[in-house]
Scaffold this motif. Structure first.
Motif, PDB file in Angstrom:
ATOM      1  N   GLY A  64      49.799 -27.323 -24.856  1.00 29.14           N
ATOM      2  CA  GLY A  64      49.024 -25.873 -25.130  1.00 29.14           C
ATOM      3  C   GLY A  64      47.849 -25.973 -25.960  1.00 29.14           C
ATOM      4  O   GLY A  64      47.069 -27.087 -26.146  1.00 29.14           O
ATOM      5  N   TYR A  65      47.222 -24.647 -26.460  1.00 35.66           N
ATOM      6  CA  TYR A  65      45.978 -24.610 -26.961  1.00 35.66           C
ATOM      7  C   TYR A  65      46.076 -24.156 -28.298  1.00 35.66           C
ATOM      8  O   TYR A  65      46.994 -23.721 -28.632  1.00 35.66           O
ATOM      9  CB  TYR A  65      45.082 -23.436 -26.307  1.00 35.66           C
ATOM     10  N   GLY A  66      45.162 -24.857 -29.296  1.00 33.98           N
ATOM     11  CA  GLY A  66      44.930 -24.518 -30.579  1.00 33.98           C
ATOM     12  C   GLY A  66      44.121 -23.213 -30.796  1.00 33.98           C
ATOM     13  O   GLY A  66      43.418 -22.950 -29.848  1.00 33.98           O
ATOM     14  N   PRO A  67      44.058 -22.837 -32.068  1.00 29.47           N
ATOM     15  CA  PRO A  67      43.049 -21.809 -32.410  1.00 29.47           C
ATOM     16  C   PRO A  67      41.688 -22.195 -32.095  1.00 29.47           C
ATOM     17  O   PRO A  67      41.314 -23.372 -32.379  1.00 29.47           O
ATOM     18  CB  PRO A  67      43.272 -21.468 -33.686  1.00 29.47           C
ATOM     19  N   GLY A  71      34.211 -22.167 -29.906  1.00 29.03           N
ATOM     20  CA  GLY A  71      34.019 -22.444 -28.578  1.00 29.03           C
ATOM     21  C   GLY A  71      35.308 -22.471 -27.696  1.00 29.03           C
ATOM     22  O   GLY A  71      35.979 -21.547 -28.112  1.00 29.03           O
ATOM     23  N   LYS A  72      35.404 -23.292 -26.771  1.00 28.12           N
ATOM     24  CA  LYS A  72      36.592 -23.499 -26.150  1.00 28.12           C
ATOM     25  C   LYS A  72      37.558 -23.957 -27.029  1.00 28.12           C
ATOM     26  O   LYS A  72      37.674 -24.909 -27.856  1.00 28.12           O
ATOM     27  CB  LYS A  72      36.174 -24.748 -24.950  1.00 28.12           C
ATOM     28  N   PRO A  73      39.151 -23.285 -26.725  1.00 28.02           N
ATOM     29  CA  PRO A  73      40.252 -23.492 -27.711  1.00 28.02           C
ATOM     30  C   PRO A  73      40.521 -25.214 -27.461  1.00 28.02           C
ATOM     31  O   PRO A  73      40.379 -25.501 -26.084  1.00 28.02           O
ATOM     32  CB  PRO A  73      41.318 -22.511 -27.227  1.00 28.02           C
ATOM     33  N   PRO A  74      40.865 -26.079 -28.350  1.00 28.12           N
ATOM     34  CA  PRO A  74      41.262 -27.380 -28.270  1.00 28.12           C
ATOM     35  C   PRO A  74      42.664 -27.460 -27.633  1.00 28.12           C
ATOM     36  O   PRO A  74      43.568 -26.961 -27.935  1.00 28.12           O
ATOM     37  CB  PRO A  74      41.013 -27.919 -29.730  1.00 28.12           C
TER      38      PRO A  74
END
Ligand SMILES: [Zn+2]
Length: 424
Positions: A64-67, A71-74
């Motif tokens: 999934g994605y981190g905060p 820019g683009k969420p990591p």
């Protein structure tokens, strides 16, 4: 020759980095590639390359994605806990016990077979039977087999030099099991494996130094120094069970008199309780007078807890003798934390207080007051989990610092094209 040496060094560096990246993801739970680079000090390109390889091998997955930091969420990655299984075996109980365990030390399947006094080749056949059943019980690729066995063990070669109760002498357990199952095998003494369990999964997690005193039929201490198991030159580090604590005391199975094991082992305590049951009409254990063999450590613990004075006195004496041995251990090792494990933990503070008191009385005050003795809370899976940690450490580098190269070289691992592990 120079070119070959350089190539070997490059290969080692790569293997080291792969382990470092995997360990970082394992420890952090979920982490982005950028944060792995920050934590490890490796370049982003190197980290990306390593993570991609780990994903290809299905050891790691994107979750999934981190905060976003603007820019683009990591994208976060995490270890797939059941992508590999391993087998942990405990040969030090009255029965042979084993389990299929995942990468987090979660037991997925268990087998236990009663030993019933069997030894020698027959006992070895029983080990095969346990492992056969466990291998058949999982569909995940197996990383290896870890074994905690009683006796003197040479862990580097996986040889049981001597296990009295099993009648094993110079038994090449690793060679035998590796040949039969084609998996890496790691063997160590059960007390040392117990210490590794506490150090890896227990409350002593992350402590640099630690001693775990395992008290069952026998007594031994597993010692962790600088985050690593300490075996000693003769592989007998921590064999405190045969230190004399009573001059001209009871005969011990080792041939000496008055060893710690003759007073404080679960076997010795039950034997004394049986004598008490037959001779002391005031003791609550007197109800076992006609059938003393039915008396186990559990009933002795219950009697002590219920306030049986004679039983309590016996436990105090056992604790006093253990305190003598621990005073010596502390003087030599200067460890801050000692844990007592095994069925005698059922005596709780009754035993613990006397141990700490006696240890303090016999030690340099400054040393003893900084050493805390406690009861292990790991329970009966301790050796199985420690044996699993042995495999995780040596096959994936998850816990020990990867500078511990002696093992990997001994296994020819750096040269091996591993199919299941982190290295490729
Ligand atoms: Zn002895």
């Amino acid at each position: 020759v120079k070119g070959l040496a350089q190539k070997a060094t490059r290969k080692q560096t790569k293997a080291h980095n792969r382990r470092l990246v995997l360990r970082t993801i394992y420890e952090q739970g979920q982490i982005s590639r950028a944060d792995i680079a920050r934590v490890t000090g490796l370049t982003r390109t190197t980290v990306s390359d390593m993570v991609d390889r780990l994903i290809q091998r299905r050891l790691v997955e994107e979750v999934g994605y981190g905060p976003s930091a603007g820019g683009k969420p990591p994208i976060l990655v995490s270890v797939v806990d059941d992508s590999r299984h391993l087998i942990g075996i405990d040969l030090a109980s009255g029965e042979f016990r084993g389990a299929v365990v995942n990468l987090r030390g979660k037991v997925r399947h268990r087998v236990s077979l009663p030993l019933q006094g069997r030894d020698g080749q027959v006992a070895l056949t029983l080990v095969y039977q346990v492992v056969d059943e466990l291998v058949a019980a999982t569909n995940s690729p197996l990383l290896g087999i870890g074994i905690g066995t009683p006796g003197l063990v040479d862990p580097l070669n996986g040889v049981v030099r001597r296990a009295v109760n099993l009648e094993w002498q110079d038994l090449s357990l690793r060679t035998l099991l590796q040949g039969r199952y084609g998996l890496p095998v790691h063997v160590a003494n059960d007390c040392q494996v117990a210490a590794l369990a506490e150090h890896t999964f227990g409350e002593a997690q992350g402590l640099e130094n630690l001693a775990v005193v395992k008290i069952e039929q026998g007594i031994g201490a597993g010692i962790v120094l600088d985050g690593q198991l300490f075996h000693g030159d003769t592989c007998g580090a921590g064999e405190i069970g045969h230190v004399t604590v009573v001059e001209n005391g009871q005969p011990c199975r080792c041939g000496n008199l008055g060893c710690l094991e003759t007073v404080t082992s679960a076997r010795a305590i039950v034997q004394q309780a049986q004598i008490l049951a037959q001779n002391d009409a005031r003791s609550s254990l007197h109800r076992f007078a006609a059938h003393p063999a039915a008396l186990t450590i559990r009933e002795v613990c219950q009697a002590a807890e219920a306030g049986d004075e004679a039983v309590q006195q016996m436990v105090r004496e056992a604790g006093r003798c253990l305190g003598i041995a621990l005073a010596n251990l502390v003087a030599v090792l200067s460890v801050r934390r000692i844990l007592i494990a095994g069925s005698v933990t059922g005596f709780g503070s009754l035993l613990l207080d006397v141990v700490q008191q006696e240890m303090t009385r016999r030690s340099l005050a400054m040393l003893a007051c900084e050493t805390e003795v406690g009861m292990s809370s790991m329970g009966p899976d301790m050796v199985i989990l420690g044996a699993s940690a042995l495999v995780l450490t040596h096959e994936l580098g998850l816990f020990a610092p990867s500078t511990n190269q002696v093992w990997h070289q001994a296994l020819g691992e750096e040269a091996k094209e591993g199919e299941t592990g982190a290295d490729d």
